[in-house]
Design an enzyme around this catalytic site. Structure first.
Site, mmCIF file in Angstrom:
data_model
loop_
_atom_site.group_PDB
_atom_site.id
_atom_site.type_symbol
_atom_site.label_atom_id
_atom_site.label_comp_id
_atom_site.label_asym_id
_atom_site.label_seq_id
_atom_site.Cartn_x
_atom_site.Cartn_y
_atom_site.Cartn_z
ATOM 1 N N GLU A 87 -64.958 69.838 31.049
ATOM 2 C CA GLU A 87 -65.721 71.028 31.442
ATOM 3 C C GLU A 87 -65.144 71.698 32.692
ATOM 4 O OE1 GLU A 87 -68.837 72.343 29.714
ATOM 5 O OE2 GLU A 87 -67.609 73.797 30.757
ATOM 6 N N GLY A 124 -64.435 76.422 36.516
ATOM 7 C CA GLY A 124 -65.130 75.605 37.528
ATOM 8 C C GLY A 124 -66.461 75.073 37.053
ATOM 9 N N LYS A 163 -56.433 71.638 33.690
ATOM 10 C CA LYS A 163 -56.185 72.668 32.673
ATOM 11 C C LYS A 163 -54.726 72.745 32.269
ATOM 12 C CE LYS A 163 -56.442 74.264 36.962
ATOM 13 N NZ LYS A 163 -57.349 74.339 38.069
ATOM 14 N N ILE A 189 -68.985 76.597 35.619
ATOM 15 C CA ILE A 189 -69.685 77.243 34.486
ATOM 16 C C ILE A 189 -69.576 76.352 33.241
ATOM 17 C CG2 ILE A 189 -69.757 79.257 32.961
ATOM 18 C CD1 ILE A 189 -68.395 80.885 35.140
ATOM 19 N N LYS A 237 -56.303 78.215 31.352
ATOM 20 C CA LYS A 237 -57.721 78.167 30.977
ATOM 21 C C LYS A 237 -57.958 78.961 29.688
ATOM 22 C CE LYS A 237 -58.991 77.638 35.835
ATOM 23 N NZ LYS A 237 -59.248 78.355 37.097
HETATM 24 N N1 HSE Z 1 -57.360 77.741 41.845
HETATM 25 C C1 HSE Z 1 -58.404 77.830 40.863
HETATM 26 C C2 HSE Z 1 -59.127 79.138 41.118
HETATM 27 C C3 HSE Z 1 -59.344 76.663 41.032
HETATM 28 O O1 HSE Z 1 -58.853 79.810 42.113
HETATM 29 O O2 HSE Z 1 -59.944 79.517 40.308
HETATM 30 C C4 HSE Z 1 -59.996 76.211 39.777
HETATM 31 O O3 HSE Z 1 -59.164 76.055 38.695
#
Ligand code: HSE
Length: 437
Positions: free
Chosen positions: A131, A136, A107, A138, A207
Site C-alpha cells: 500500500e 503514501g 515502488k 492514501i 507508481k
Molecule cells: N519522494 C516521494 C514523494 C515519497 O515525494 O512523493 C513517496 O514515494
C-alpha cells in the site's frame, strides 16, 4: 488470543523509524483490532550505532537483511530499504521463497520485478502487500484491488509525487525559485535519496506502472511510460496557466485508448476549478474512472514518515488479521500468471488540448506564420495571446496558444515548422491539457 505476529523490519530511515514508533505507541489499540499482538522481533539497517530516537527493545539485530528475511524468528518481512535491485530485491525474494509474508513500500522494486515477485507470493500462499508504494498514506491499492471488483477502468490519473507537487505549489503561491522549494522538500524528508527521481518523473512513473496493472489487468511495464519532469517549468508557464484558468500539476496518467494503453507522466494543465487542481503541497490525489462507479477521487498525504508508516502498518494489520490456511487474493487483483501483456499506445496518437508558449522575435509576419503552421497541421486554436517576453527583453515577445483537441503528432509537426521558420528565440514550451472534473 492468537500468538503474536513477529515482524522483521529492514531499513530504519524516516519511514522505518516511524513504523517502529507507531507500532509501539499504538500497541494496545492494534492488539484489540487484530486480535493478536504485533511485535518487532528483528531489524536490519546499514548503521547499527545511529541514534534514531526509537526504542528497538529486544529486537534481534541482523547485519544482512537477506538473512533476516529468511530467519525463522519472523512471520512478516517489512522491506523499507528501497531500490529496484541489490539487497532490497534479494531480501524480498528470499522472504517470499521462505514462505514469509512481505510488506514493502518499494515502488521501484515492484515496477521492475512486481509480477515475478507476485508469482512467488501466490505460489507460496503468502501476502505481498505494498500500500505504501503508491501515493503514501492514501489507501489506493486496497481500493483498486478490493473495493472496485467488477469495475472496468477507463482512466486512472493522479498527483503521485509529493515533492513535485510541493515545489509547483510553492512556486505558484510565492513566486520563488524551483531550487529553494526543492531544498525545503529535502529538508522536510519528502524527497527521494536522489531528487531527480521526484523532479524528472521517475518516482511518479514507478507508481503509475503499478496502478496501470491494477486498473487494466496487464503486466507492469515501467519502460513503456512517456516521461517529462518539471525542471523546465518556469514562472512564465505558471503565470500564463493562471491567466488562462489552469494550474500546472505533474500528473501520471494511464488511459485505455483504441490503439492500446497510454501511460504518461508530464507537467499538465488542469482547470483551476477542478478538484485535482485544489490538491496542494505534499498531498497526493488519485482519480479513477470506471463504468460502474463513475469517477472516484482519493486524496491525502503522499509523502513523509508518518503518512507512509500508516500504510505500512495497515498492511501489517491485514496480515495479523488473516488466519492460517486462508487463501489470499492475488497481489495485483488478478493472478499474476493471468496478467495480460501490456500493449502500448503510441504517444503520437495522444489526443487532447495543448498549451504552447513561444518566445519570438517581435517583427512583422510572425503571428501570421504561426497561424499558418497551426492551420497546416489541422489544429484549431481556442486562444492566442501576445505578451511582453519573460524578463521584458527588447525585440522579443511571448505568444501563448491554447488549442482545441488535437493530436501529439499534429502539435509536433506545427512546432517543428514554427522552429524552422526562424522566428523563435527559444525552444517552444508545450504543456498538455488534461480533462479533469
Ligand atoms: N519522494 C516521494 C514523494 C515519497 O515525494 O512523493 C513517496 O514515494
Amino acid at each position: 488470543m492468537a500468538e503474536a505476529l513477529r515482524i522483521g523490519l529492514a531499513g530504519l530511515g524516516t519511514v522505518g523509524a516511524s513504523v517502529v514508533r507507531v507500532l509501539s505507541e499504538k500497541a494496545a489499540e492494534l492488539t484489540r483490532q487484530c486480535g493478536r499482538e504485533i511485535v518487532v522481533a528483528a531489524v536490519s539497517a546499514r548503521d547499527r550505532t545511529r541514534d534514531r530516537g526509537i526504542d528497538l527493545g529486544a529486537a534481534k539485530w541482523f547485519d544482512d537483511p537477506v538473512e533476516l528475511a529468511r530467519s525463522a524468528d519472523i512471520d512478516v518481512f517489512v522491506e523499507l530499504i528501497g531500490g529496484d535491485e541489490g539487497v532490497a530485491r534479494a531480501s524480498v525474494k528470499a522472504a517470499l521463497e521462505a514462505g514469509r509474508h512481505v510488506v514493502t513500500a518499494n515502488k521501484a522494486l515492484l515496477s521492475r520485478h512486481g509480477v515475478a515477485l507476485a508469482e512467488i507470493a501466490e505460489k507460496k500462499g503468502v501476502l505481498l502487500n505494498y500500500e505504501a508504494a503508491v501515493a503514501g498514506g492514501i489507501p489506493v491499492i486496497k481500493t483498486m484491488r478490493e473495493a472496485m471488483a467488477g469495475n472496468t477502468v477507463s482512466r486512472v490519473f493522479g498527483i503521485l509525487n509529493g515533492t513535485a507537487n510541493y515545489i509547483l505549489t510553492r512556486m505558484e503561491a510565492e513566486g520563488i525559485s524551483f531550487e529553494a522549494c526543492l531544498e525545503d522538500a529535502q529538508r522536510l524528508g519528502y524527497a527521494e535519496a536522489d531528487p531527480t527521481f521526484d523532479i524528472e518523473g521517475h518516482d511518479t512513473a514507478h507508481k503509475l506502472s503499478i496502478l496501470t496493472a491494477l486498473a487494466f489487468g496487464t503486466k507492469i511495464s515501467a519502460d513503456d511510460i512517456y516521461m517529462e519532469g518539471i525542471s523546465n517549468i518556469s514562472q512564465a508557464d505558471i503565470q500564463a496557466a493562471g491567466e488562462l484558468g489552469y494550474r500546472i500539476k505533474l500528473l501520471g496518467v494511464a488511459q485505455r485508448t483504441e490503439t492500446g494503453i497510454e501511460q504518461r507522466v508530464h507537467p499538465t494543465m488542469v482547470p483551476t476549478a477542478s478538484v485535482i487542481a485544489q490538491v496542494h503541497g505534499v498531498t497526493n490525489a488519485v482519480a479513477i474512472e470506471t463504468d460502474i462507479l463513475g469517477e472516484l477521487l482519493l486524496s491525502g498525504p503522499g509523502a513523509g514518515g508518518n503518512a507512509t508508516a500508516s500504510a505500512v502498518i495497515g498492511d501489517i494489520a491485514d496480515i495479523a488479521k488473516s488466519r492460517p490456511g486462508f487463501q489470499h487474493g492475488p497481489v495485483f487483483g488478478r493472478p499474476a500468471k493471468e496478467l495480460k501483456p501490456y500493449k502500448r499506445a503510441r504517444m503520437r496518437t495522444h489526443a487532447g488540448g495543448y498549451f504552447i508558449r513561444l518566445t519570438v522575435h517581435d517583427r512583422l509576419g510572425v503571428f501570421a506564420a504561426i497561424a499558418k503552421r497551426m492551420a497546416d497541421s489541422d489544429i484549431s486554436l481556442e486562444s492566442i495571446v501576445q505578451h511582453a517576453a519573460e524578463g521584458e527583453v527588447a525585440d522579443q515577445k511571448t505568444v501563448i496558444l491554447v488549442t482545441h483537441e488535437t493530436t501529439e503528432a499534429a502539435v509536433r509537426k506545427a512546432t517543428d515548422g514554427i522552429t524552422k521558420d526562424g522566428h523563435l528565440t527559444a525552444k517552444p514550451q508545450v504543456i498538455r491539457i488534461e480533462r479533469a472534473g
